[in-house]
Structure formats: structure tokens, C-alpha cells
Motif scaffolding. Sequence first.
Motif, PDB file in Angstrom:
ATOM      1  N   LEU A 105       0.805  -1.164  -0.096  1.00  0.00           N
ATOM      2  CA  LEU A 105      -0.008  -0.069  -0.200  1.00  0.00           C
ATOM      3  C   LEU A 105       0.742   1.240  -0.081  1.00  0.00           C
ATOM      4  N   LEU A 106       2.068   1.099   0.806  1.00  0.00           N
ATOM      5  CA  LEU A 106       2.812   2.432   0.559  1.00  0.00           C
ATOM      6  C   LEU A 106       3.722   2.547  -0.393  1.00  0.00           C
ATOM      7  N   ALA A 107       3.748   1.534  -1.620  1.00  0.00           N
ATOM      8  CA  ALA A 107       4.307   1.555  -2.684  1.00  0.00           C
ATOM      9  C   ALA A 107       3.491   2.419  -3.890  1.00  0.00           C
ATOM     10  N   LEU A 108       2.272   2.350  -3.511  1.00  0.00           N
ATOM     11  CA  LEU A 108       1.305   2.923  -4.516  1.00  0.00           C
ATOM     12  C   LEU A 108       1.395   4.425  -4.406  1.00  0.00           C
ATOM     13  N   PRO A 109       1.523   4.981  -5.444  1.00  0.00           N
ATOM     14  CA  PRO A 109       1.469   6.681  -5.320  1.00  0.00           C
ATOM     15  C   PRO A 109       0.215   7.044  -4.981  1.00  0.00           C
ATOM     16  N   ARG A 110      -0.183   8.128  -4.470  1.00  0.00           N
ATOM     17  CA  ARG A 110      -1.347   8.794  -3.975  1.00  0.00           C
ATOM     18  C   ARG A 110      -2.335   9.061  -4.939  1.00  0.00           C
ATOM     19  N   SER A 111      -1.920   9.355  -6.051  1.00  0.00           N
ATOM     20  CA  SER A 111      -2.703   9.805  -7.147  1.00  0.00           C
ATOM     21  C   SER A 111      -3.089   8.603  -8.030  1.00  0.00           C
ATOM     22  N   LEU A 112      -2.668   7.417  -7.980  1.00  0.00           N
ATOM     23  CA  LEU A 112      -3.017   6.224  -8.620  1.00  0.00           C
ATOM     24  C   LEU A 112      -4.358   5.669  -8.459  1.00  0.00           C
ATOM     25  N   SER A 113      -5.173   5.796  -9.343  1.00  0.00           N
ATOM     26  CA  SER A 113      -6.765   5.087  -9.271  1.00  0.00           C
ATOM     27  C   SER A 113      -6.619   3.636  -9.411  1.00  0.00           C
ATOM     28  N   GLN A 114      -7.696   2.938  -8.844  1.00  0.00           N
ATOM     29  CA  GLN A 114      -7.876   1.588  -8.955  1.00  0.00           C
ATOM     30  C   GLN A 114      -8.234   1.301 -10.398  1.00  0.00           C
ATOM     31  N   GLU A 115      -8.460   1.982 -11.330  1.00  0.00           N
ATOM     32  CA  GLU A 115      -8.742   1.598 -12.702  1.00  0.00           C
ATOM     33  C   GLU A 115      -7.252   1.373 -13.208  1.00  0.00           C
ATOM     34  N   LEU A 116      -6.295   2.216 -13.015  1.00  0.00           N
ATOM     35  CA  LEU A 116      -5.068   1.971 -13.440  1.00  0.00           C
ATOM     36  C   LEU A 116      -4.533   0.802 -12.807  1.00  0.00           C
ATOM     37  N   LEU A 117      -4.692   0.223 -11.846  1.00  0.00           N
ATOM     38  CA  LEU A 117      -4.280  -1.035 -11.189  1.00  0.00           C
ATOM     39  C   LEU A 117      -4.868  -2.049 -12.094  1.00  0.00           C
ATOM     40  N   ALA A 118      -6.085  -2.150 -12.054  1.00  0.00           N
ATOM     41  CA  ALA A 118      -6.759  -3.237 -12.904  1.00  0.00           C
ATOM     42  C   ALA A 118      -6.357  -3.117 -14.237  1.00  0.00           C
ATOM     43  N   GLU A 119      -6.403  -2.315 -15.042  1.00  0.00           N
ATOM     44  CA  GLU A 119      -6.261  -2.025 -16.554  1.00  0.00           C
ATOM     45  C   GLU A 119      -4.965  -1.460 -16.748  1.00  0.00           C
ATOM     46  N   PRO A 120      -3.792  -2.136 -16.866  1.00  0.00           N
ATOM     47  CA  PRO A 120      -2.630  -1.247 -17.159  1.00  0.00           C
ATOM     48  C   PRO A 120      -2.685  -0.717 -18.562  1.00  0.00           C
ATOM     49  N   GLU A 121      -1.952   0.241 -18.988  1.00  0.00           N
ATOM     50  CA  GLU A 121      -1.586   1.140 -20.008  1.00  0.00           C
ATOM     51  C   GLU A 121      -1.118   0.083 -21.054  1.00  0.00           C
ATOM     52  N   GLU A 122      -1.590   0.034 -22.377  1.00  0.00           N
ATOM     53  CA  GLU A 122      -0.869  -0.742 -23.478  1.00  0.00           C
ATOM     54  C   GLU A 122       0.598   0.004 -23.602  1.00  0.00           C
ATOM     55  N   GLY A 123       1.492  -1.232 -23.669  1.00  0.00           N
ATOM     56  CA  GLY A 123       2.889  -0.558 -24.181  1.00  0.00           C
ATOM     57  C   GLY A 123       3.730  -0.386 -22.969  1.00  0.00           C
ATOM     58  N   GLY A 124       3.316  -1.079 -21.853  1.00  0.00           N
ATOM     59  CA  GLY A 124       4.313  -1.102 -20.572  1.00  0.00           C
ATOM     60  C   GLY A 124       3.735  -0.560 -19.395  1.00  0.00           C
ATOM     61  N   THR A 125       4.351  -0.841 -18.362  1.00  0.00           N
ATOM     62  CA  THR A 125       3.999  -0.577 -16.963  1.00  0.00           C
ATOM     63  C   THR A 125       4.912   0.556 -16.524  1.00  0.00           C
ATOM     64  N   GLY A 126       4.219   1.174 -15.390  1.00  0.00           N
ATOM     65  CA  GLY A 126       5.065   2.101 -14.664  1.00  0.00           C
ATOM     66  C   GLY A 126       5.760   1.422 -13.332  1.00  0.00           C
ATOM     67  N   PRO A 127       6.950   1.879 -12.918  1.00  0.00           N
ATOM     68  CA  PRO A 127       7.604   1.387 -11.872  1.00  0.00           C
ATOM     69  C   PRO A 127       6.794   1.196 -10.689  1.00  0.00           C
ATOM     70  N   ALA A 128       5.828   2.177 -10.110  1.00  0.00           N
ATOM     71  CA  ALA A 128       4.918   1.959  -9.057  1.00  0.00           C
ATOM     72  C   ALA A 128       3.897   0.639  -9.514  1.00  0.00           C
ATOM     73  N   GLN A 129       3.594   0.553 -10.621  1.00  0.00           N
ATOM     74  CA  GLN A 129       2.796  -0.717 -10.905  1.00  0.00           C
ATOM     75  C   GLN A 129       3.339  -1.901 -10.806  1.00  0.00           C
ATOM     76  N   GLY A 130       4.742  -1.987 -11.391  1.00  0.00           N
ATOM     77  CA  GLY A 130       5.470  -2.940 -11.218  1.00  0.00           C
ATOM     78  C   GLY A 130       5.892  -3.507  -9.891  1.00  0.00           C
ATOM     79  N   ARG A 131       6.255  -2.430  -9.078  1.00  0.00           N
ATOM     80  CA  ARG A 131       6.401  -2.677  -7.416  1.00  0.00           C
ATOM     81  C   ARG A 131       5.382  -3.466  -6.893  1.00  0.00           C
ATOM     82  N   TRP A 132       3.976  -2.646  -7.144  1.00  0.00           N
ATOM     83  CA  TRP A 132       3.006  -3.475  -6.659  1.00  0.00           C
ATOM     84  C   TRP A 132       2.310  -4.740  -7.007  1.00  0.00           C
ATOM     85  N   PHE A 133       2.795  -5.147  -8.181  1.00  0.00           N
ATOM     86  CA  PHE A 133       2.502  -6.493  -8.806  1.00  0.00           C
ATOM     87  C   PHE A 133       3.391  -7.336  -8.156  1.00  0.00           C
TER      88      PHE A 133
END
Length: 107
Positions: A34-62
Motif C-alpha cells: 500500500l505504501l508503494a502505490l502513489p497517492r494519485s494512482l486510481s484503482q482503474e489504472l491498477l486493474a487495467e494497465p496501459e498498453e505498451g508497458g507498466t510504470g515502476p509503481a505498478q511493477g512494485r505493486w504487482f
Amino acid sequence: SRAGMALSVLVILLLAMLYEAIKMGKAVLLRRALLALPRSLSQELLAEPEEGGTGPAQGRWFRYHIGQTLFHVVQVVLGYMVMLAVMSYNTWIFLGAIAGSTLGYFV
């Protein structure tokens, strides 16, 4: 034999202690995730990653999520093992499971 029973009780005690340690480890990992997630990151971005890559916060969360999943599987397996041992209806095994759970929580 007495040695076999003492060894069985010791193994159950250690399994129950390990169960409690894993339960606490899972809670610590959840807090870190939970601390690895940025405060501005929404649940939709976690559920559906952007096409073409993942961000560092999302990789840590995963990675934290994978760790939590593995901890959960081990915790469930250990819990069932201790439960099956207790269901042998042996008083010493039961006391070993209670003592292991108590010591594991205390430590």
C-alpha cells in the motif's frame, strides 16, 4: 513411543509458530504494498494497465501482490496441516498447536 510423541508435538508447535509468523509477514507485506502505490494512482489504472508497458509503481505493486499470494498459499497449507494434526484428538498434539500459536504470536 515417548520420543515419537515428543517429536510430533515439537513439529506441530513449530508449524503453528511458522503459521503465525507468515500471518504477520503477510500483514507487513500488505502495508509495504500500500505504501508503494502513489497517492494519485486510481484503482482503474491498477486493474487495467496501459498498453505498451507498466510504470515502476505498478511493477512494485504487482511484485508485492505476487508475494502476498505466495504467503497466502503457504499460510493456508500450514493451517490445514495443523488442523489435521489437531483433529487426531490427541491432547498433547492439541496443546502443542496452542502453545505454538501462542509463542508465534508473542514472538
